[in-house]
Scaffold this motif. Sequence first.
Motif, PDB file in Angstrom:
ATOM      1  N   SER A 150      40.684  23.674  51.750  1.00 56.59           N
ATOM      2  CA  SER A 150      39.400  24.195  52.226  1.00 56.59           C
ATOM      3  C   SER A 150      38.396  23.044  52.258  1.00 56.59           C
ATOM      4  CB  SER A 150      38.897  25.284  51.272  1.00 56.59           C
ATOM      5  OG  SER A 150      38.547  24.688  50.024  1.00 56.59           O
ATOM      6  N   SER A 151      37.273  23.258  52.902  1.00 59.57           N
ATOM      7  CA  SER A 151      36.265  22.189  52.989  1.00 59.57           C
ATOM      8  C   SER A 151      35.747  21.804  51.609  1.00 59.57           C
ATOM      9  CB  SER A 151      35.106  22.625  53.896  1.00 59.57           C
ATOM     10  OG  SER A 151      34.536  23.820  53.399  1.00 59.57           O
ATOM     11  N   THR A 152      35.675  22.764  50.679  1.00 58.30           N
ATOM     12  CA  THR A 152      35.176  22.456  49.328  1.00 58.30           C
ATOM     13  C   THR A 152      36.196  21.683  48.498  1.00 58.30           C
ATOM     14  OG1 THR A 152      35.934  24.618  48.567  1.00 58.30           O
ATOM     15  CG2 THR A 152      33.614  24.440  49.227  1.00 58.30           C
ATOM     16  N   GLN A 153      37.458  21.692  48.904  1.00 57.92           N
ATOM     17  CA  GLN A 153      38.493  20.935  48.177  1.00 57.92           C
ATOM     18  C   GLN A 153      38.610  19.494  48.674  1.00 57.92           C
ATOM     19  OE1 GLN A 153      41.639  23.835  49.134  1.00 57.92           O
ATOM     20  NE2 GLN A 153      42.078  23.979  46.946  1.00 57.92           N
ATOM     21  N   ARG A 154      37.923  19.177  49.743  1.00 57.72           N
ATOM     22  CA  ARG A 154      38.109  17.860  50.370  1.00 57.72           C
ATOM     23  C   ARG A 154      37.164  16.806  49.770  1.00 57.72           C
ATOM     24  NH1 ARG A 154      39.348  19.251  56.793  1.00 57.72           N
ATOM     25  NH2 ARG A 154      40.615  21.101  56.360  1.00 57.72           N
ATOM     26  N   HIS A 155      37.405  16.503  48.510  1.00 60.27           N
ATOM     27  CA  HIS A 155      36.683  15.442  47.806  1.00 60.27           C
ATOM     28  C   HIS A 155      37.703  14.388  47.395  1.00 60.27           C
ATOM     29  CE1 HIS A 155      32.629  17.191  47.285  1.00 60.27           C
ATOM     30  NE2 HIS A 155      33.258  18.343  47.294  1.00 60.27           N
ATOM     31  N   LEU A 156      37.578  13.197  47.929  1.00 60.17           N
ATOM     32  CA  LEU A 156      38.517  12.119  47.623  1.00 60.17           C
ATOM     33  C   LEU A 156      37.802  11.046  46.806  1.00 60.17           C
ATOM     34  CD1 LEU A 156      41.285  10.758  47.999  1.00 60.17           C
ATOM     35  CD2 LEU A 156      40.454   9.844  50.177  1.00 60.17           C
ATOM     36  N   VAL A 157      38.244  10.872  45.552  1.00 62.92           N
ATOM     37  CA  VAL A 157      37.621   9.903  44.641  1.00 62.92           C
ATOM     38  C   VAL A 157      38.645   8.823  44.311  1.00 62.92           C
ATOM     39  CG1 VAL A 157      36.544   9.563  42.384  1.00 62.92           C
ATOM     40  CG2 VAL A 157      36.081  11.659  43.687  1.00 62.92           C
ATOM     41  N   THR A 158      38.290   7.564  44.621  1.00 60.84           N
ATOM     42  CA  THR A 158      39.225   6.440  44.447  1.00 60.84           C
ATOM     43  C   THR A 158      38.520   5.255  43.782  1.00 60.84           C
ATOM     44  OG1 THR A 158      38.681   5.600  46.651  1.00 60.84           O
ATOM     45  CG2 THR A 158      40.578   7.085  46.497  1.00 60.84           C
ATOM     46  N   ALA A 159      39.302   4.198  43.538  1.00 64.48           N
ATOM     47  CA  ALA A 159      38.780   3.027  42.828  1.00 64.48           C
ATOM     48  C   ALA A 159      37.748   2.256  43.650  1.00 64.48           C
ATOM     49  CB  ALA A 159      39.934   2.103  42.423  1.00 64.48           C
ATOM     50  N   HIS A 160      37.984   2.076  44.949  1.00 63.34           N
ATOM     51  CA  HIS A 160      36.983   1.391  45.776  1.00 63.34           C
ATOM     52  C   HIS A 160      36.896   2.049  47.144  1.00 63.34           C
ATOM     53  CE1 HIS A 160      40.054  -0.810  48.073  1.00 63.34           C
ATOM     54  NE2 HIS A 160      39.134  -1.518  48.690  1.00 63.34           N
ATOM     55  N   ASP A 161      35.854   1.722  47.878  1.00 63.63           N
ATOM     56  CA  ASP A 161      35.523   2.436  49.115  1.00 63.63           C
ATOM     57  C   ASP A 161      36.441   2.064  50.276  1.00 63.63           C
ATOM     58  OD1 ASP A 161      33.592   4.283  48.653  1.00 63.63           O
ATOM     59  OD2 ASP A 161      31.907   2.934  48.967  1.00 63.63           O
ATOM     60  N   ALA A 162      37.734   2.359  50.145  1.00 62.73           N
ATOM     61  CA  ALA A 162      38.669   2.010  51.218  1.00 62.73           C
ATOM     62  C   ALA A 162      38.898   3.164  52.186  1.00 62.73           C
ATOM     63  CB  ALA A 162      40.004   1.573  50.615  1.00 62.73           C
ATOM     64  N   PHE A 163      38.457   4.370  51.834  1.00 66.89           N
ATOM     65  CA  PHE A 163      38.905   5.559  52.568  1.00 66.89           C
ATOM     66  C   PHE A 163      37.812   6.240  53.395  1.00 66.89           C
ATOM     67  CE2 PHE A 163      42.071   4.878  49.314  1.00 66.89           C
ATOM     68  CZ  PHE A 163      43.261   5.177  49.956  1.00 66.89           C
ATOM     69  N   ASN A 164      36.752   5.497  53.741  1.00 71.51           N
ATOM     70  CA  ASN A 164      35.674   6.123  54.505  1.00 71.51           C
ATOM     71  C   ASN A 164      36.112   6.539  55.914  1.00 71.51           C
ATOM     72  OD1 ASN A 164      33.544   6.091  52.581  1.00 71.51           O
ATOM     73  ND2 ASN A 164      33.430   3.876  52.825  1.00 71.51           N
ATOM     74  N   TYR A 165      36.974   5.752  56.550  1.00 74.08           N
ATOM     75  CA  TYR A 165      37.469   6.145  57.885  1.00 74.08           C
ATOM     76  C   TYR A 165      38.379   7.363  57.770  1.00 74.08           C
ATOM     77  CZ  TYR A 165      35.626   1.776  59.815  1.00 74.08           C
ATOM     78  OH  TYR A 165      34.795   0.752  60.208  1.00 74.08           O
ATOM     79  N   PHE A 166      39.161   7.412  56.709  1.00 72.58           N
ATOM     80  CA  PHE A 166      40.000   8.585  56.430  1.00 72.58           C
ATOM     81  C   PHE A 166      39.090   9.814  56.304  1.00 72.58           C
ATOM     82  CE2 PHE A 166      42.049  11.575  53.560  1.00 72.58           C
ATOM     83  CZ  PHE A 166      43.384  11.558  53.938  1.00 72.58           C
ATOM     84  N   GLY A 167      38.031   9.671  55.494  1.00 75.43           N
ATOM     85  CA  GLY A 167      37.126  10.790  55.272  1.00 75.43           C
ATOM     86  C   GLY A 167      36.399  11.233  56.521  1.00 75.43           C
ATOM     87  N   SER A 168      35.891  10.276  57.288  1.00 73.49           N
ATOM     88  CA  SER A 168      35.101  10.635  58.474  1.00 73.49           C
ATOM     89  C   SER A 168      35.972  11.261  59.564  1.00 73.49           C
ATOM     90  CB  SER A 168      34.348   9.424  59.024  1.00 73.49           C
ATOM     91  OG  SER A 168      35.244   8.454  59.514  1.00 73.49           O
ATOM     92  N   SER A 169      37.240  10.869  59.629  1.00 71.71           N
ATOM     93  CA  SER A 169      38.116  11.426  60.676  1.00 71.71           C
ATOM     94  C   SER A 169      38.761  12.756  60.263  1.00 71.71           C
ATOM     95  CB  SER A 169      39.212  10.419  61.052  1.00 71.71           C
ATOM     96  OG  SER A 169      40.058  10.152  59.955  1.00 71.71           O
ATOM     97  N   LEU A 170      38.752  13.056  58.948  1.00 74.09           N
ATOM     98  CA  LEU A 170      39.469  14.255  58.480  1.00 74.09           C
ATOM     99  C   LEU A 170      38.600  15.202  57.650  1.00 74.09           C
ATOM    100  CD1 LEU A 170      42.792  12.440  57.542  1.00 74.09           C
ATOM    101  CD2 LEU A 170      42.509  14.083  59.404  1.00 74.09           C
ATOM    102  N   GLY A 171      37.288  14.943  57.622  1.00 72.44           N
ATOM    103  CA  GLY A 171      36.383  15.889  56.968  1.00 72.44           C
ATOM    104  C   GLY A 171      36.394  15.848  55.454  1.00 72.44           C
ATOM    105  N   PHE A 172      36.625  14.676  54.863  1.00 71.04           N
ATOM    106  CA  PHE A 172      36.569  14.517  53.407  1.00 71.04           C
ATOM    107  C   PHE A 172      35.260  13.856  53.004  1.00 71.04           C
ATOM    108  CE2 PHE A 172      41.058  15.201  53.685  1.00 71.04           C
ATOM    109  CZ  PHE A 172      41.509  15.545  52.414  1.00 71.04           C
ATOM    110  N   THR A 173      34.743  14.257  51.843  1.00 72.32           N
ATOM    111  CA  THR A 173      33.683  13.492  51.194  1.00 72.32           C
ATOM    112  C   THR A 173      34.387  12.457  50.325  1.00 72.32           C
ATOM    113  OG1 THR A 173      32.263  15.431  51.131  1.00 72.32           O
ATOM    114  CG2 THR A 173      31.683  13.611  49.669  1.00 72.32           C
ATOM    115  N   VAL A 174      34.060  11.193  50.551  1.00 66.93           N
ATOM    116  CA  VAL A 174      34.787  10.111  49.895  1.00 66.93           C
ATOM    117  C   VAL A 174      33.865   9.356  48.943  1.00 66.93           C
ATOM    118  CG1 VAL A 174      36.034   7.940  50.288  1.00 66.93           C
ATOM    119  CG2 VAL A 174      36.357   9.863  51.852  1.00 66.93           C
ATOM    120  N   SER A 175      34.356   9.086  47.738  1.00 71.23           N
ATOM    121  CA  SER A 175      33.583   8.313  46.764  1.00 71.23           C
ATOM    122  C   SER A 175      34.477   7.256  46.145  1.00 71.23           C
ATOM    123  CB  SER A 175      33.062   9.222  45.642  1.00 71.23           C
ATOM    124  OG  SER A 175      32.281  10.253  46.166  1.00 71.23           O
TER     125      SER A 175
END
Length: 262
Positions: free
Chosen positions: A144-169
């Motif tokens: 679900s949209s509320t489950q799409r939180h991706l938390v990682t060590a460094h900001d490598a996944f912003n393109y992943f998040g923007s193309s697939l609807g994740f909030t990335v930190s």
Amino acid sequence: KAIVGDEITIHALMGPGVDPHLYKASQSDVKKLEKADMIFYNGLHLEGQLDDIFAQMSKDKTVVAAAEILDKNKLLADEENSDLFDPHVWFDISLWSEVVDGIGDALVKEYPEHKELFEKNEAEYLAKLAELQKYVKERVNELSSTQRHLVTAHDAFNYFGSSLGFTVSGLQGLSTESEYGVKDVENMVDYLVKNKIKAIFVESSVSDKAMKAVIEGAQQKNHPVKIGGELFSDAMGAEGTEEGTYIGMYKHNVDTIVDALK
């Protein structure tokens, strides 16, 4: 490799688990670069320690910054410096397909005698990337949209998040050269608690020390968080394995993320 097949010998400087942000060329690396007919690198300052070497090499041979093939309007700007762009473009499959097309054009220009083969291989590979995109979207739709939180060590996944609807930190910035402090860890813990996030991820090319500090901080606030798995961010898996290919690496990441966050 997907485009040239067996016609051209390819040497990769950075192997599995190697962090390109911090990589410094050895003498043997410089010799390999000097002997090469053509050099490809990501660009957008991903390989920050090598920029001067690539600039020098470009005086004598074709040197291609693959990600810089893209229109700048499609790139994500660094929040702290709008003149810098996030270099991790391969996590948006549509953008990476454009990069593949640009790489194919550069190869055909350099080796026109192989034009037919290269164009055939490129078309087949782009079809595989389209299939990958379909698979990834199907898997992500399990969240679900509320489950799409991706938390990682460094900001490598912003393109992943923007193309697939994740909030990335990411705890660190776009480059692993940036330091993180106690305040960064505290802010990350607060973010996990507030959004009820149950899993965070470590990266194959970055130490897991920082993420373990985040987990400990969350436990102190009675919010259990687990490591959802290891993601490939700035390096692929070992050669000869599924994860040692772009498609296999991407599938591994999306399966790991979705399974942990469901």
